[in-house]
Enzyme design. Sequence first.
Site, mmCIF file in Angstrom:
data_model
loop_
_atom_site.group_PDB
_atom_site.id
_atom_site.type_symbol
_atom_site.label_atom_id
_atom_site.label_comp_id
_atom_site.label_asym_id
_atom_site.label_seq_id
_atom_site.Cartn_x
_atom_site.Cartn_y
_atom_site.Cartn_z
ATOM 1 N N ARG A 33 0.821 -1.218 0.000
ATOM 2 C CA ARG A 33 0.000 0.000 0.000
ATOM 3 C C ARG A 33 0.854 1.266 0.000
ATOM 4 N NH1 ARG A 33 -5.413 -0.095 2.260
ATOM 5 N NH2 ARG A 33 -6.249 -2.150 1.904
ATOM 6 N N ARG A 37 -3.099 7.008 1.515
ATOM 7 C CA ARG A 37 -3.544 8.221 2.190
ATOM 8 C C ARG A 37 -2.539 8.879 3.123
ATOM 9 N NH1 ARG A 37 -8.836 5.467 4.287
ATOM 10 N NH2 ARG A 37 -7.331 3.789 4.078
ATOM 11 N N ARG A 46 -6.559 12.011 -5.355
ATOM 12 C CA ARG A 46 -7.832 11.357 -5.058
ATOM 13 C C ARG A 46 -8.970 12.387 -5.049
ATOM 14 N NH1 ARG A 46 -10.772 10.426 -0.491
ATOM 15 N NH2 ARG A 46 -11.592 8.334 -0.090
ATOM 16 N N ASP A 83 -7.210 -2.213 -6.673
ATOM 17 C CA ASP A 83 -7.706 -2.812 -5.437
ATOM 18 C C ASP A 83 -8.026 -4.273 -5.700
ATOM 19 O OD1 ASP A 83 -8.564 -1.909 -2.599
ATOM 20 O OD2 ASP A 83 -10.092 -3.331 -3.240
ATOM 21 N N TYR A 160 -15.186 -11.181 1.116
ATOM 22 C CA TYR A 160 -15.906 -9.924 0.858
ATOM 23 C C TYR A 160 -17.177 -10.159 0.037
ATOM 24 C CZ TYR A 160 -11.934 -7.310 2.688
ATOM 25 O OH TYR A 160 -10.962 -6.788 3.511
HETATM 26 O O1 CP3 Z 1 0.031 -1.290 -2.477
HETATM 27 C C1 CP3 Z 1 -0.409 -0.376 -3.207
HETATM 28 O O2 CP3 Z 1 -0.016 0.808 -3.156
HETATM 29 C C2 CP3 Z 1 -1.424 -0.755 -4.273
HETATM 30 C C3 CP3 Z 1 -2.765 -0.464 -3.983
HETATM 31 C C4 CP3 Z 1 -3.653 -1.383 -3.141
HETATM 32 C C5 CP3 Z 1 -4.869 -0.892 -2.615
HETATM 33 N N1 CP3 Z 1 -5.531 -1.928 -2.040
HETATM 34 C C6 CP3 Z 1 -5.333 0.503 -2.725
HETATM 35 C C7 CP3 Z 1 -6.363 0.978 -1.790
HETATM 36 C C8 CP3 Z 1 -3.562 -2.735 -2.819
HETATM 37 C C9 CP3 Z 1 -2.450 -3.728 -3.085
HETATM 38 C C10 CP3 Z 1 -4.781 -3.070 -2.131
HETATM 39 C C11 CP3 Z 1 -5.090 -4.429 -1.665
HETATM 40 C C12 CP3 Z 1 -6.275 -4.652 -0.813
HETATM 41 N N2 CP3 Z 1 -7.498 -4.038 -0.868
HETATM 42 C C13 CP3 Z 1 -6.345 -5.661 0.170
HETATM 43 C C14 CP3 Z 1 -5.272 -6.648 0.492
HETATM 44 C C15 CP3 Z 1 -4.187 -6.057 1.298
HETATM 45 C C16 CP3 Z 1 -4.551 -5.740 2.722
HETATM 46 O O3 CP3 Z 1 -4.404 -4.561 3.081
HETATM 47 O O4 CP3 Z 1 -4.921 -6.649 3.455
HETATM 48 C C17 CP3 Z 1 -7.632 -5.594 0.747
HETATM 49 C C18 CP3 Z 1 -8.164 -6.459 1.867
HETATM 50 C C19 CP3 Z 1 -8.357 -4.578 0.072
HETATM 51 C C20 CP3 Z 1 -9.775 -4.180 0.259
HETATM 52 C C21 CP3 Z 1 -9.867 -2.772 0.654
HETATM 53 N N3 CP3 Z 1 -9.697 -1.714 -0.222
HETATM 54 C C22 CP3 Z 1 -10.105 -2.248 1.923
HETATM 55 C C23 CP3 Z 1 -10.331 -3.073 3.174
HETATM 56 C C24 CP3 Z 1 -10.083 -0.858 1.797
HETATM 57 C C25 CP3 Z 1 -10.363 0.179 2.850
HETATM 58 C C26 CP3 Z 1 -9.128 0.226 3.673
HETATM 59 C C27 CP3 Z 1 -8.989 1.523 4.422
HETATM 60 O O5 CP3 Z 1 -7.879 1.664 4.931
HETATM 61 O O6 CP3 Z 1 -9.921 2.334 4.451
HETATM 62 C C28 CP3 Z 1 -9.787 -0.538 0.465
HETATM 63 C C29 CP3 Z 1 -9.612 0.821 -0.119
HETATM 64 C C30 CP3 Z 1 -8.256 1.145 -0.616
HETATM 65 N N4 CP3 Z 1 -7.539 0.359 -1.462
HETATM 66 C C31 CP3 Z 1 -7.520 2.339 -0.368
HETATM 67 C C32 CP3 Z 1 -6.333 2.253 -1.114
HETATM 68 C C33 CP3 Z 1 -5.243 3.275 -1.254
HETATM 69 C C34 CP3 Z 1 -7.987 3.510 0.487
HETATM 70 C C35 CP3 Z 1 -9.119 4.142 -0.186
HETATM 71 C C36 CP3 Z 1 -9.113 5.649 -0.165
HETATM 72 O O7 CP3 Z 1 -8.191 6.278 -0.752
HETATM 73 O O8 CP3 Z 1 -10.046 6.196 0.396
#
Ligand code: CP3
Length: 357
Positions: A33, A37, A46, A83, A160
């Site tokens: 990640r 943010r 964003r 994602d 999910y």
């Molecule tokens: O690593 C990177 O920079 C690549 C981007 C990436 C995102 N999500 C962007 C994202 C990757 C590799 C993921 C994987 C992901 N997404 C996982 C597996 C990894 C982990 O963390 O366990 C999972 C379970 C998800 C599902 C998901 N997407 C969740 C639970 C959330 C909300 C998380 C939160 O912190 O609010 C997301 C949204 C998400 N995916 C964000 C980002 C940058 C935040 C969204 C935003 O900008 O508002």
Amino acid sequence: METHLQPTDLKNDTLLRALAREPTAYTPVWLMRQAGRYLPEYNATRARAGSFLKLAKSPALATEVALQPLERYPLDAAILFSDILTVPDAMGLGLYFAEGEGPRFERPLRDEAAIARLAVPDPALELRYVLDAVRETRRALAGRVPLIGFSGSPYTLACYMIEGSGSNDWRHVKQMRGARPDLLHRILDVNARSVTDYLNAQIEAGAQVVMLFDTWGGSLNTADYEEFSLAYMRQVLAALRPAPSIVFTKDGGAWLESIAASGCSAVGLDWTVDPREARRRIGGKVALQGNLDPAVLTTPDANVREQARRVLDAFGTAPGHIFNLGHGISPQARPDAVAALVDEVRAYSKKLRTGHG
Ligand code: CP3
């Protein structure tokens, strides 16, 4: 036109060498990640996009944010900005983000008819925007560092899809596992074929490494982990086009041997795993990735540096370590702490190799 650089055309192939368990001058580092943010420039892009999903669905903006952490830090890899939930979205489940509440699906999978209708999406159609982002990011990188593509694991996606959101206990998933394991297997089979096609399409579009995020496999008991998560990851890995692969099961420390034997090139470790023990158990067979607690990035620089050295000391200098966090970076991480981390990993891992550690 997309450029098909060979791995040898990379200006920095340290990650690929470590994945192949070849010696490197220092320990390569990237952060799960790493675009997110905690970076003000990410939040600005964003805001321009209007929402996270609009950002992820715009190849140009996804490319922009994927490169942001590389402009700040000398990281050894870029990761596709997307994602894991794009796949169930492409299956028609209706992904959305409720502000401050994480991902949700409009149509969670609960009834047999919907599960019977579930079909493998064609990545070239329904996930075309992701493949465009891979191509555009790869082009923008111009060989600086390798590009990592990724997918959720079949089981983590199923969590999910069935629950319809994140969960503390995955109650609906476990109810299905107990009452109708055949339905869960049907979903997992569709997911495994979808993930295989999706990752192969990413590799074809230019991803040089692929990673499976099995964030929720660790919520299962040992027998169920084997049957419902690992077996399907093995199926995916066996059908991948040639590219190094990383499997990360969060809370999977009890199963390192079987994960290492799944057909992956590297195993991701969360911070509960002792790197010395992981090296003893599987370090001769695959590379290891990890495993600093992401919470360390909210602490003072001196502690960040000390904790980074501890992780490097614990993995030792044998080939096959990729430095990373033990889970995704949090929005509360300090950008300066990330700078201190990346600097310390580079400097201290070099020093260890020249014997002045
Ligand atoms: O690593 C990177 O920079 C690549 C981007 C990436 C995102 N999500 C962007 C994202 C990757 C590799 C993921 C994987 C992901 N997404 C996982 C597996 C990894 C982990 O963390 O366990 C999972 C379970 C998800 C599902 C998901 N997407 C969740 C639970 C959330 C909300 C998380 C939160 O912190 O609010 C997301 C949204 C998400 N995916 C964000 C980002 C940058 C935040 C969204 C935003 O900008 O508002």
